[in-house]
Write a protein that holds these residues in place. Sequence first.
Motif, PDB file in Angstrom:
ATOM      1  N   GLN A   1      -7.652 -37.416 -78.587  1.00  0.00           N
ATOM      2  CA  GLN A   1      -6.589 -38.407 -78.693  1.00  0.00           C
ATOM      3  C   GLN A   1      -5.418 -38.065 -77.779  1.00  0.00           C
ATOM      4  N   GLU A   2      -5.239 -36.763 -77.525  1.00  0.00           N
ATOM      5  CA  GLU A   2      -4.141 -36.308 -76.668  1.00  0.00           C
ATOM      6  C   GLU A   2      -4.468 -36.492 -75.184  1.00  0.00           C
ATOM      7  N   VAL A   3      -5.706 -36.160 -74.787  1.00  0.00           N
ATOM      8  CA  VAL A   3      -6.027 -36.120 -73.356  1.00  0.00           C
ATOM      9  C   VAL A   3      -6.873 -37.288 -72.891  1.00  0.00           C
TER      10      VAL A   3
ATOM     11  N   LYS B   1      -0.120 -36.082 -64.326  1.00  0.00           N
ATOM     12  CA  LYS B   1       1.064 -35.883 -65.150  1.00  0.00           C
ATOM     13  C   LYS B   1       1.001 -34.551 -65.887  1.00  0.00           C
ATOM     14  N   GLY B   2       2.085 -33.799 -65.790  1.00  0.00           N
ATOM     15  CA  GLY B   2       2.162 -32.509 -66.463  1.00  0.00           C
ATOM     16  C   GLY B   2       1.580 -31.351 -65.687  1.00  0.00           C
TER      17      GLY B   2
ATOM     18  N   ASP C   1      -1.320 -30.224 -54.907  1.00  0.00           N
ATOM     19  CA  ASP C   1      -0.937 -29.031 -55.655  1.00  0.00           C
ATOM     20  C   ASP C   1      -2.176 -28.327 -56.204  1.00  0.00           C
ATOM     21  N   TYR C   2      -2.006 -27.058 -56.560  1.00  0.00           N
ATOM     22  CA  TYR C   2      -3.106 -26.252 -57.087  1.00  0.00           C
ATOM     23  C   TYR C   2      -2.967 -26.061 -58.595  1.00  0.00           C
ATOM     24  N   VAL C   3      -4.094 -26.124 -59.289  1.00  0.00           N
ATOM     25  CA  VAL C   3      -4.165 -25.930 -60.733  1.00  0.00           C
ATOM     26  C   VAL C   3      -5.209 -24.865 -61.015  1.00  0.00           C
ATOM     27  N   GLY C   4      -4.887 -23.876 -61.838  1.00  0.00           N
ATOM     28  CA  GLY C   4      -5.824 -22.802 -62.139  1.00  0.00           C
ATOM     29  C   GLY C   4      -7.053 -23.301 -62.872  1.00  0.00           C
ATOM     30  N   LEU C   5      -8.222 -22.869 -62.467  1.00  0.00           N
ATOM     31  CA  LEU C   5      -9.483 -23.234 -63.124  1.00  0.00           C
ATOM     32  C   LEU C   5     -10.021 -22.054 -63.918  1.00  0.00           C
ATOM     33  N   GLU C   6     -10.422 -20.978 -63.240  1.00  0.00           N
ATOM     34  CA  GLU C   6     -10.852 -19.774 -63.940  1.00  0.00           C
ATOM     35  C   GLU C   6     -10.872 -18.598 -62.983  1.00  0.00           C
TER      36      GLU C   6
END
Length: 396
Positions: free
Chosen positions: A145-147, A272-273, A279-284
């Motif tokens: 419900q959040e994502v 968003k967020g 931009d870069y977002v950490g995966l693993e």
Amino acid sequence: MNFIFISPQFPHTYWNFCDRLRRNGVNVLGIGDAPYDSLEEPLKRALTEYYRVDNMEDYGQMFRAVAFFSFKYGKIDWLESNNEYWLEQDARLRTDFHITTGADEREAAAFKSKSGMKAYYAKADVPTARCHKIKNRKAAEKFLQEVGYPVIVKPDIGVGANDTYRLDNQEQFDAFFNALPSVPYVMEEFITGDIVSYDAITNGQMEPVFESMGCFPPSIMDIVNENRELSYYVAADVPEKLAELGRATIKAFRVKSRFVHFEFFRLTKDKKGLGKKGDYVGLEVNMRPAGGYTPDMMNFAHSTDVYQIWADMVTTGERRLPPGGDDHFCVYASRRDGVSYVHTHKEVLERYGGKLVMCERMPDAIAPAMGNQMYTAHAEDQQTAKEFIRFVTERA
């Protein structure tokens, strides 16, 4: 120095790690399940002694092998496999034999847990996708419900993209929970972006002595689940922002004296967020070299020898190999058995023969992710790399 190398025969180019250690005067002791006669000659020459076990999954056999080497050669200074599958066992053996040059059991647990990685990324100020550790269906529905859909579900502790799935709707959600595996799973919000890697060799002060970037346009998850062809390339350089985030991640995880492979999303649209496009977002994080023959691709791209850089780090704590020549791209493209392609194997060799640096069959153990037949080539730039991929992988 006594160095135990676990499973030195796989992947087969890992004999280079042993060879460079031997050149640096290290006593290299191998433990594996392959018969000694099956080892390649360069590996045999690099090893002082090889101890064969029947089953590397049997900790008792592995413990006795290390104990034998410890009794015969004295204190073991290092123990390493550079292989994700054995990281936890490596750590357990280090703990039991008081080998302090690598991660112990407690540290390895943080490295392996996908949910546990989030706190470390937060320390590094690296954004990551929202994640839910699946405990029951009701809690998972609340997270949804959040994502919203789609979401990714994957084992909290697992190797590569094995048993990783994308859920796009309620029907797929229901099917997943009706057959929910017994191992712990996590659910993450879906990120639209390309996968890139920050690869590095760190010293004892958590500083990179070598850095590289890999670019993986397709999803490894889709490659495994949909039997697609893997294609990717090692870039000529590392963007400043990615290097900054990679170094911060090294510090957050306190990674000392290791070859590492950190994966990031590079956003292809605003999220968003999390960030803006680009931009870069950490995966693993993966506390081992990039898979397959990627270390060799780094050598070809950067005109260097990562095996020697790593061995020098082990024996001296620093990089001694100077920078190589001109940096460029090194590109990998694979094919699947049983699939017809527009261009024949012969045509690939005729067109790219002068650029090919590797061309061989992949071992069955890594073929689901890496493909059955691989071609690796030099490329002057990104566009040339993409054209090579298209030529090799275009299906008839």
